[in-house]
Write a protein that holds these residues in place. Structure first.
Motif, short mmCIF file in Angstrom:
data_model
loop_
_atom_site.label_atom_id
_atom_site.label_comp_id
_atom_site.label_asym_id
_atom_site.label_seq_id
_atom_site.Cartn_x
_atom_site.Cartn_y
_atom_site.Cartn_z
N ASP A 50 35.27 28.94 42.50
CA ASP A 50 35.15 27.71 41.42
C ASP A 50 35.97 28.29 40.39
OD1 ASP A 50 33.76 29.86 40.14
OD2 ASP A 50 31.81 29.08 40.67
N LEU A 51 36.05 27.55 39.10
CA LEU A 51 36.69 27.74 37.98
C LEU A 51 36.34 29.22 37.38
CD1 LEU A 51 38.92 26.01 36.33
CD2 LEU A 51 37.12 25.39 34.82
N GLY A 52 34.94 29.62 37.23
CA GLY A 52 34.62 30.73 36.92
C GLY A 52 35.42 31.89 37.73
N PHE A 53 35.33 31.66 38.91
CA PHE A 53 35.91 32.81 39.59
C PHE A 53 37.42 32.82 39.47
CE2 PHE A 53 38.14 33.71 43.89
CZ PHE A 53 37.79 34.95 44.12
N LEU A 54 38.02 31.87 39.29
CA LEU A 54 39.43 31.96 39.07
C LEU A 54 39.74 32.62 37.66
CD1 LEU A 54 42.25 30.65 39.72
CD2 LEU A 54 41.91 29.07 37.96
N TYR A 55 38.86 32.44 36.64
CA TYR A 55 38.94 33.28 35.36
C TYR A 55 38.77 34.82 35.88
CZ TYR A 55 38.22 28.81 33.18
OH TYR A 55 38.31 27.44 32.61
N LYS A 56 37.56 35.06 36.44
CA LYS A 56 37.35 36.30 36.78
C LYS A 56 38.47 37.25 37.78
CE LYS A 56 33.81 36.97 39.64
NZ LYS A 56 32.26 37.02 40.16
N ILE A 57 39.12 36.60 38.55
CA ILE A 57 40.07 37.16 39.12
C ILE A 57 41.36 37.55 38.24
CG2 ILE A 57 39.29 36.96 41.56
CD1 ILE A 57 41.11 34.57 41.82
N ASN A 58 41.71 36.63 37.63
CA ASN A 58 42.97 37.01 36.73
C ASN A 58 42.38 37.93 35.55
OD1 ASN A 58 45.25 35.05 36.32
ND2 ASN A 58 43.73 33.41 36.82
N TYR A 59 41.09 38.06 35.28
CA TYR A 59 40.92 38.97 34.12
C TYR A 59 40.58 40.38 34.87
CZ TYR A 59 38.53 40.90 30.03
OH TYR A 59 37.79 41.73 29.16
N SER A 60 40.12 40.58 36.30
CA SER A 60 39.47 41.86 36.70
C SER A 60 40.58 42.33 37.87
CB SER A 60 38.18 41.81 37.15
OG SER A 60 37.36 41.22 36.06
N ALA A 61 41.04 41.39 38.76
CA ALA A 61 41.78 41.89 40.00
C ALA A 61 42.92 42.78 39.48
CB ALA A 61 42.05 40.55 40.76
N ARG A 62 43.12 44.06 40.29
CA ARG A 62 43.77 45.24 39.70
C ARG A 62 45.18 44.75 40.36
NH1 ARG A 62 40.95 48.23 36.73
NH2 ARG A 62 38.68 48.20 36.98
N THR A 63 45.07 44.17 41.70
CA THR A 63 46.30 44.28 42.61
C THR A 63 46.99 42.90 42.75
OG1 THR A 63 45.13 44.40 44.76
CG2 THR A 63 46.05 46.46 43.78
N ALA A 64 46.57 42.00 41.93
CA ALA A 64 46.86 40.54 41.91
C ALA A 64 48.20 40.57 40.83
CB ALA A 64 45.96 39.76 41.40
N VAL A 65 49.44 39.94 41.49
CA VAL A 65 50.62 39.78 40.55
C VAL A 65 50.45 38.25 40.09
CG1 VAL A 65 53.10 39.67 40.47
CG2 VAL A 65 51.91 41.40 42.13
N LYS A 66 50.27 37.36 40.68
CA LYS A 66 50.17 35.85 40.14
C LYS A 66 49.13 35.42 40.90
CE LYS A 66 54.14 34.50 38.96
NZ LYS A 66 53.80 34.00 37.51
N ILE A 67 48.55 34.19 40.19
CA ILE A 67 47.32 33.53 40.83
C ILE A 67 47.47 31.95 40.81
CG2 ILE A 67 44.73 33.03 40.81
CD1 ILE A 67 44.51 36.07 39.96
N LEU A 68 47.90 31.34 41.84
CA LEU A 68 48.21 30.02 41.95
C LEU A 68 47.11 29.00 42.50
CD1 LEU A 68 51.55 30.39 43.65
CD2 LEU A 68 51.09 30.32 41.34
N VAL A 69 47.12 27.84 41.89
CA VAL A 69 46.18 26.71 42.61
C VAL A 69 46.89 25.64 42.92
CG1 VAL A 69 44.20 25.28 42.04
CG2 VAL A 69 44.25 27.69 40.78
N PRO A 70 46.97 25.41 44.34
CA PRO A 70 47.82 24.14 44.90
C PRO A 70 46.92 22.79 44.48
CG PRO A 70 47.17 25.92 46.49
CD PRO A 70 46.50 26.36 45.35
N ILE A 71 47.89 22.03 43.96
CA ILE A 71 47.29 20.68 43.55
C ILE A 71 47.86 19.52 44.28
CG2 ILE A 71 46.86 21.53 41.13
CD1 ILE A 71 49.55 19.96 40.46
N ALA A 72 49.00 19.84 45.18
CA ALA A 72 49.28 18.58 45.99
C ALA A 72 50.33 19.36 47.13
CB ALA A 72 50.56 17.71 45.29
N THR A 73 50.20 18.92 48.29
CA THR A 73 50.76 19.34 49.47
C THR A 73 51.20 17.83 50.37
OG1 THR A 73 49.38 21.24 49.78
CG2 THR A 73 50.61 20.67 51.51
N PHE A 74 52.70 18.03 50.66
CA PHE A 74 53.09 16.67 51.28
C PHE A 74 54.27 17.07 52.00
CE2 PHE A 74 54.57 16.84 46.96
CZ PHE A 74 55.93 16.60 47.12
#
Length: 392
Positions: A50-74
């Motif tokens: 959920d949205l809270g989890f998205l905030y949490k991983i941005n703030y806390s995940a140590r080995t993440a470089v960039k966090i993307l949320v897909p909004i459209a696929t076609f």
């Protein structure tokens, strides 16, 4: 057709980018932070949250470089189809006309060969959409946009994502000085986790440079959030941003910070590098936790028990080593001065490390920037390995 509804903030599909070789470490981090349906990809981990989890991983995940949320696929077979599909998306659900935006693009396609060209097509479609809707067009700001999109094309499959991080997450905010061969903060944390550093015992970086491994080791030992020094994230400009929720998440993570009773020590022979390390350690508010000293590793002896050693010796294209016996000296110091020690070393000098004179018990392929490296584990015992096993 792209989705016609606003972002589902309860069941976000999330893609977390990382570096080659750190995918499993990142997946474990994401599981511990509460990610659902965690799936390992090449240089990435996909999950739901959920949205809270998205905030949490941005703030806390140590080995993440960039966090993307897909909004459209076609699917799109030519540039007109690409433009039309992008134009059809309800852009007012994810941004305002008065917000600036930028587009990163990655293309693996015979049809669409140039990433800049498809990014330009997407920019035109978004601007034309707002002109049609509101008689105004949003501005593009490639350096400091309010909203950042990522356009990914794999053959005919097009995925448009929102970048929730903004600046890459290796930009922790504490590095004020850097040496000739700085190691990336995300890579440093990944190496420490691969090496099994959990904050129990003591840690030594015998060639510490500007101190990145030391600071990341202290942050891991204390469970300090990876982005505690970061001032802003891209998701704070999103239409669905919940400031109160993000404040609660930050407070919860900070309340988990632990005391650390061991020692974290760095050696270097270059006074200039030690000064850079001290400036960075001070910026990270770690002066009470990390000690650095001018010390030649080859003249040092083990004085901390138990001890984990992880380091990034100067190597290959970044710094020229004039001493042909450099790696032999590392091996001799391991054997003669550091009994009962687990040591890990990263190097891109795959020939040079053969001169260490010890067989590594583990080899992990990693990249430091564009340099292909090996992260090597050496186990030193009091006597021989055979004797050590007999005594168990």
């Amino acid at each position: 057709m792209p989705s016609e509804k606003p972002m589902d903030t309860e069941n976000l599909q999330i893609q977390i980018k990382t570096f080659f070789g750190l995918e499993e470490i990142l997946a474990e981090e994401i599981k511990k932070l509460g990610g659902r349906k965690v799936e390992i990809k090449n240089r990435a981990v996909n999950c739901e949250g959920d949205l809270g989890f998205l905030y949490k991983i941005n703030y806390s995940a140590r080995t993440a470089v960039k966090i993307l949320v897909p909004i459209a696929t076609f699917k799109a077979w030519n540039e007109n189809k690409l433009y039309d599909k992008i134009f059809d998306f309800p852009w007012e659900t994810v941004m305002n006309v008065n917000q600036t935006f930028a587009i990163d693009s990655t293309v693996y396609s015979e049809t669409f060969k140039h990433s800049q060209f498809v990014a330009l097509k997407m920019k035109d479609a978004i601007c034309d959409y707002f002109v049609m809707k509101e008689r105004r067009r949003p501005d593009v700001d490639p350096k400091n946009p309010d909203i950042k999109f990522h356009l990914h094309i794999d053959r005919e499959l097009v995925t448009i994502s929102m970048d929730s991080s903004g600046d890459p997450l290796f930009k922790r905010g504490y590095r004020k000085e850097q040496g000739e061969a700085p190691i990336n903060e995300v890579l440093a944390s990944g190496m420490l986790q691969l090496a099994g550093w959990d904050g129990k015992g003591n840690f030594l970086d015998p060639m510490c440079g500007s101190g990145t491994l030391l600071i990341e080791a202290a942050m891991l030992a204390m469970d300090l959030p990876a982005q505690i020094f970061r001032k802003k994230f891209a998701f704070q400009n999103w239409k669905n941003y919940d400031a109160e929720l993000f404040t609660k998440i930050k407070e919860f993570r900070i309340n988990r910070v632990k005391e650390f009773s061991g020692k974290i020590v760095g050696y270097d022979i270059d006074a200039r590098m030690l000064n850079a390390a001290k400036i960075n350690i001070e910026a990270a508010e770690m002066e009470d936790v990390i000690e650095v000293k001018k010390q030649n590793f080859f003249e040092s002896e083990k004085d901390m028990f138990p001890l984990l050693m992880v380091f990034n010796p100067p190597y290959d294209e970044r710094i020229t080593i004039n001493d042909p016996d450099f790696y032999k000296k590392i091996g001799d110091t391991f054997k003669q001065k550091y009994p009962n020690t687990l040591a890990w070393m990263i190097s891109s000098d795959l020939e040079g490390v053969k001169n260490v004179g010890l067989r590594p018990s583990r080899k992990i392929k990693l990249f430091n920037g564009k340099l292909e490296c090996r992260f090597l584990q050496y186990e030193m015992y009091e006597g021989t390995k055979k004797v050590h096993k007999l005594e168990k």
